[in-house]
Enzyme design. Sequence first.
Site, PDB file in Angstrom:
ATOM      1  CG  MET A 174      -1.889  -0.444  -9.723  1.00  0.00           C
ATOM      2  SD  MET A 174      -0.187  -0.237  -9.103  1.00  0.00           S
ATOM      3  CE  MET A 174      -0.163  -1.447  -7.792  1.00  0.00           C
ATOM      4  CB  CYS A 175      -6.306   1.222 -12.905  1.00  0.00           C
ATOM      5  SG  CYS A 175      -7.581   1.222 -11.632  1.00  0.00           S
ATOM      6  CE1 TYR A 176      -3.965   7.269 -14.450  1.00  0.00           C
ATOM      7  CE2 TYR A 176      -5.692   5.843 -15.298  1.00  0.00           C
ATOM      8  CZ  TYR A 176      -4.614   6.675 -15.513  1.00  0.00           C
ATOM      9  OH  TYR A 176      -4.175   6.906 -16.791  1.00  0.00           O
ATOM     10  N   GLY A 230      -8.403   1.910  -8.708  1.00  0.00           N
ATOM     11  CA  GLY A 230      -9.043   0.615  -8.509  1.00  0.00           C
ATOM     12  C   GLY A 230     -10.350   0.441  -9.247  1.00  0.00           C
ATOM     13  CG  PHE A 290       0.472   4.061  -8.682  1.00  0.00           C
ATOM     14  CD1 PHE A 290       1.534   3.202  -8.454  1.00  0.00           C
ATOM     15  CD2 PHE A 290       0.702   5.424  -8.637  1.00  0.00           C
ATOM     16  CE1 PHE A 290       2.805   3.696  -8.192  1.00  0.00           C
ATOM     17  CE2 PHE A 290       1.966   5.931  -8.386  1.00  0.00           C
ATOM     18  CZ  PHE A 290       3.023   5.059  -8.160  1.00  0.00           C
TER      19      PHE A 290
END
Length: 108
Positions: free
Chosen positions: A64-66, A68, A93
């Site tokens: 998971m990042c900011y 995708g 996220f």
Amino acid sequence: MDQFECINVADAHQKLQEKEAVLVDIRDPQSFAMGHAVQTFHLTNDTLGAFMRDNDFDTPVMVMCYHGNSSKGAAQYLLQQGYDVVYSIDGGFEAWQRQFPAEVAYGA
């Protein structure tokens, strides 16, 4: 698996609840502290060694990042390190927090 797969937050949430995969968050420490999915490992350059030592390579990993985007590069990197199955979470996220607000923890 030579290529990571993209997964939506609903499917990622289900895999996490059923303990079918581990979830890692690659965002910066400040963003992570301001909110992250429950049961998430904060994966950074400093924690990568511990993560690789403590998690089996045959256990699926969801990244998971900011939003995708950054997670795709990290997912590919984990595959190159030997993990069998790796997913990049579409929407990151931001999508997780929108869909599962009760599944967000705060602090480091």
